[in-house]
Design a protein around this motif. Structure first.
Motif, mmCIF file in Angstrom:
data_model
loop_
_atom_site.group_PDB
_atom_site.id
_atom_site.type_symbol
_atom_site.label_atom_id
_atom_site.label_comp_id
_atom_site.label_asym_id
_atom_site.label_seq_id
_atom_site.Cartn_x
_atom_site.Cartn_y
_atom_site.Cartn_z
ATOM 1 N N ALA A 1 10.132 5.347 12.970
ATOM 2 C CA ALA A 1 10.300 5.919 11.758
ATOM 3 C C ALA A 1 10.479 5.018 10.652
ATOM 4 O O ALA A 1 9.911 5.324 9.358
ATOM 5 N N VAL A 2 11.132 3.686 10.618
ATOM 6 C CA VAL A 2 11.023 2.923 9.768
ATOM 7 C C VAL A 2 9.392 2.295 9.369
ATOM 8 O O VAL A 2 9.267 2.188 8.265
ATOM 9 N N THR A 3 8.867 2.251 10.466
ATOM 10 C CA THR A 3 7.456 1.597 10.117
ATOM 11 C C THR A 3 6.535 2.713 9.274
ATOM 12 O O THR A 3 5.894 2.276 8.480
ATOM 13 N N ALA A 4 6.613 3.957 9.996
ATOM 14 C CA ALA A 4 5.846 4.985 8.989
ATOM 15 C C ALA A 4 6.461 4.976 7.636
ATOM 16 O O ALA A 4 5.484 5.117 6.670
ATOM 17 N N PHE A 5 7.656 5.078 7.410
ATOM 18 C CA PHE A 5 8.093 5.133 5.909
ATOM 19 C C PHE A 5 7.743 4.079 5.030
ATOM 20 O O PHE A 5 7.034 4.171 4.324
ATOM 21 N N ALA A 6 7.786 2.676 5.801
ATOM 22 C CA ALA A 6 7.495 1.579 4.839
ATOM 23 C C ALA A 6 6.045 1.520 4.580
ATOM 24 O O ALA A 6 5.749 1.243 3.415
ATOM 25 N N GLU A 7 5.212 1.820 5.614
ATOM 26 C CA GLU A 7 3.836 1.700 5.419
ATOM 27 C C GLU A 7 3.295 2.770 4.387
ATOM 28 O O GLU A 7 2.531 2.510 3.394
ATOM 29 N N GLY A 8 3.747 3.958 4.512
ATOM 30 C CA GLY A 8 3.509 4.963 3.447
ATOM 31 C C GLY A 8 3.938 4.626 2.148
ATOM 32 O O GLY A 8 3.191 4.920 1.056
ATOM 33 N N LEU A 9 5.198 4.173 1.871
ATOM 34 C CA LEU A 9 5.778 4.070 0.667
ATOM 35 C C LEU A 9 5.057 2.639 -0.198
ATOM 36 O O LEU A 9 4.759 2.835 -1.405
ATOM 37 N N LEU A 10 4.895 1.511 0.663
ATOM 38 C CA LEU A 10 4.291 0.318 -0.069
ATOM 39 C C LEU A 10 2.749 0.092 0.117
ATOM 40 O O LEU A 10 1.981 -0.678 -0.498
ATOM 41 N N ARG A 11 1.974 1.040 0.711
ATOM 42 C CA ARG A 11 0.575 1.257 0.712
ATOM 43 C C ARG A 11 -0.121 0.880 -0.737
ATOM 44 O O ARG A 11 -0.999 0.036 -0.670
ATOM 45 N N PRO A 12 0.326 1.958 -1.590
ATOM 46 C CA PRO A 12 -0.479 1.401 -3.024
ATOM 47 C C PRO A 12 -0.420 0.151 -3.836
ATOM 48 O O PRO A 12 -1.229 -0.424 -4.062
#
Length: 521
Positions: free
Chosen positions: A437-448
């Motif tokens: 859950a954390v990995t998916a959340f962090a990657e999606g939020l910080l990708r830009p």
């Protein structure tokens, strides 16, 4: 009470004779119906005294027996046969069949017209209806006076129990027993906890009738129990239960409905007053969170009798932005207030709409009745989460609020019912949330931001981390990065543009910090 066959037979002007079923004359007569059909049952509802001259009955025992069986199966309470036309006397096979089925059989002499019997029953039914209306009006007046007096709800419950000749009990919105009358009925009322809890999960108003032995009663008591939720906006504010020895009559139903209406009005109060109280409580809570405790204390003395004294906790509840979530949060607030009222515990409550759905903030004593009630509610509602601060003094409520918000963020991300600040502060957040859950959340939020840093200059991720770690202090964060504060301000504006979110939002800051920290684990 409606007229019975016995009261009809006792009318000396009718000259009726009972030939069979004398042991069943106490049956109430709902109507008188005359029919010469061999099978009148399609036109009957049950409860009728059927009158006939027997023109089409025939004279064989088989036909007469079949006729009686049809009437008994249809719920006819009595059969009257007029003699002197098709039958000079009541056929013995008819008498035998009626005796076998326990169906009262009346001999109607030729001088007695059927219309006379109908008039007697109609007059008795009209008298019953008049008595019901009169009794209901008197009971409503009595209950209304009780509701307007001191201890209105208690007085209404006691008067209702006396009117019904049984017992009555009032439960609060959490299902806890608050009033019972007479006192000896407390054990019986306490055994209805499961039924009250079932109604609490249904939209109000709703009711349940438990005919026969009340649930859980192991004695010879066989109450007829009715449980009714009290509320006008789908959320139950309380529950009323009554128990009687016999089934509730129509007149008693009117009395019960009057009590339900009065208790609902009493529990609901005026919507304007309730909204005003909520707004004042929310304003006081925000004053406390802002550090204006002394002023809040002065104001609270006149409004709510004071603020919580002793060690407190701040609890923040949240859920998805939907009607069910909002209703669950409303119930949580109601249950918290009811728990406080039962033990005289002070609390402050505020409802608000956050960036990710509705929120409810509660300030209450550490491990007090309100604290425990809130934990109980979130365990009952799937999708509702609660963040709980560490114990703190009232003057530290602002810090406690921030702790509760962080704990709630952890609970929501991990799909947990409740998280204490102690859990968050004890170590990494990742074990609480789950690695996937954390990995998916962090990657999606910080990708830009990471895409930007790979293709252009700016070091936005590092700048954001420094700025958040310094709690938004521009000079300190710029010094850590070795850049001018104006450069850092430009980078943060660029972060907001890429993310499409404002860094002034506390929820946004918490989520970004969580995403950044997850990459360090």
């Amino acid at each position: 009470m409606p007229p019975t066959l016995a009261s009809v037979v006792r009318n000396s002007s009718l000259h009726l004779t009972v030939l069979a079923g004398a042991d069943h004359l106490e049956r109430p007569v709902r109507w008188v119906h005359t029919s010469e059909l061999d099978d009148p049952t399609p036109f009957l509802e049950g409860g009728e005294l059927l009158l006939t001259t027997g023109i089409k009955l025939g004279r064989t025992a088989a036909r007469l027996q079949a006729y009686v069986h049809r009437l008994a199966d249809a719920g006819v309470v009595g059969l009257g046969l007029g003699v002197g036309l098709s039958h000079t006397e009541v056929p013995q096979p008819l008498v035998d069949a009626a005796a076998q089925r326990g169906l009262p059989l009346l001999r109607v002499p030729e001088p007695t017209p059927f219309i006379a019997i109908s008039k007697v029953v109609s007059a008795a039914l009209a008298a019953e209806q008049y008595e019901a209306v009169t009794t209901s009006f008197e009971a409503q007046e009595e209950l209304t006076r009780a509701a307007l007096g001191k201890d209105g709800t208690t007085a209404v419950v006691r008067r209702l129990a006396a009117r019904l000749g049984g017992w009555a009990a009032l439960y609060d919105g959490s299902g806890a027993l608050s009033v019972v009358a007479p006192d000896w009925a407390a054990r019986r009322a306490g055994r209805l906890a499961a039924e009250v809890d079932r109604l609490r999960r249904r939209p109000a108003p709703s009711s349940a009738a438990l005919q026969g032995r009340a649930p859980g009663i192991d004695t010879a008591d066989e109450d007829y129990v009715v449980v009714q939720s009290l509320g006008a906006d789908r959320r139950a504010r309380g529950f009323l239960a009554v128990g009687t020895e016999d089934r509730i009559t129509p007149t008693e139903r009117y009395v019960l409905n009057a009590a339900v209406a009065l208790l609902t009005l009493t529990l609901e109060r005026s919507r304007e007053l309730r909204q005003a109280e909520e707004r004042m409580g929310a304003a006081l809570l925000r004053m406390v969170l802002a550090g204006e405790v002394a002023t809040a204390r002065q104001v609270a003395v006149g409004l709510f009798g004071g603020l919580p004294e002793g060690t407190i906790r701040v609890l923040v509840a949240g859920a998805g932005p939907n009607a069910e979530a909002a209703e669950a949060l409303g119930e949580l607030g109601d249950r918290a207030e009811q728990a406080g009222a039962r033990v005289g515990e002070k609390l402050l409550v505020a409802r608000e709409d956050g960036a990710h759905g509705p929120r409810l903030m509660v300030l209450a004593l550490d491990n007090g009745a309100v604290h425990r009630a809130c934990l109980g509610v979130v365990e009952e509602h799937e999708g509702l989460s609660l963040g709980v601060s560490a114990p703190a003094a009232l003057e530290e409520a602002g810090t406690a609020h921030a702790q509760a918000e962080r704990a709630l963020a952890v609970a929501l991300r991990g799909g947990r019912r409740s998280v204490d600040h102690e859990e968050v502060g004890a170590g990494s957040l990742l074990p609480l949330l789950g690695e996937d859950a954390v990995t998916a959340f962090a990657e999606g939020l910080l990708r830009p931001l990471r895409d930007h840093d790979r293709t252009a200059r700016g070091d936005l991720v590092a700048s954001l981390r420094a700025w958040l770690s310094r709690h938004g202090q521009w000079d300190a964060a710029a010094a850590d990065l070795g850049v001018h504060r104006h450069t850092l301000r430009y980078r943060m504006r660029r972060v907001e543009e890429l993310l499409g979110r404002s860094l002034d939002d506390t929820d946004v800051r918490m989520e970004l910090w969580l995403a950044l920290r997850s990459g360090e684990e």
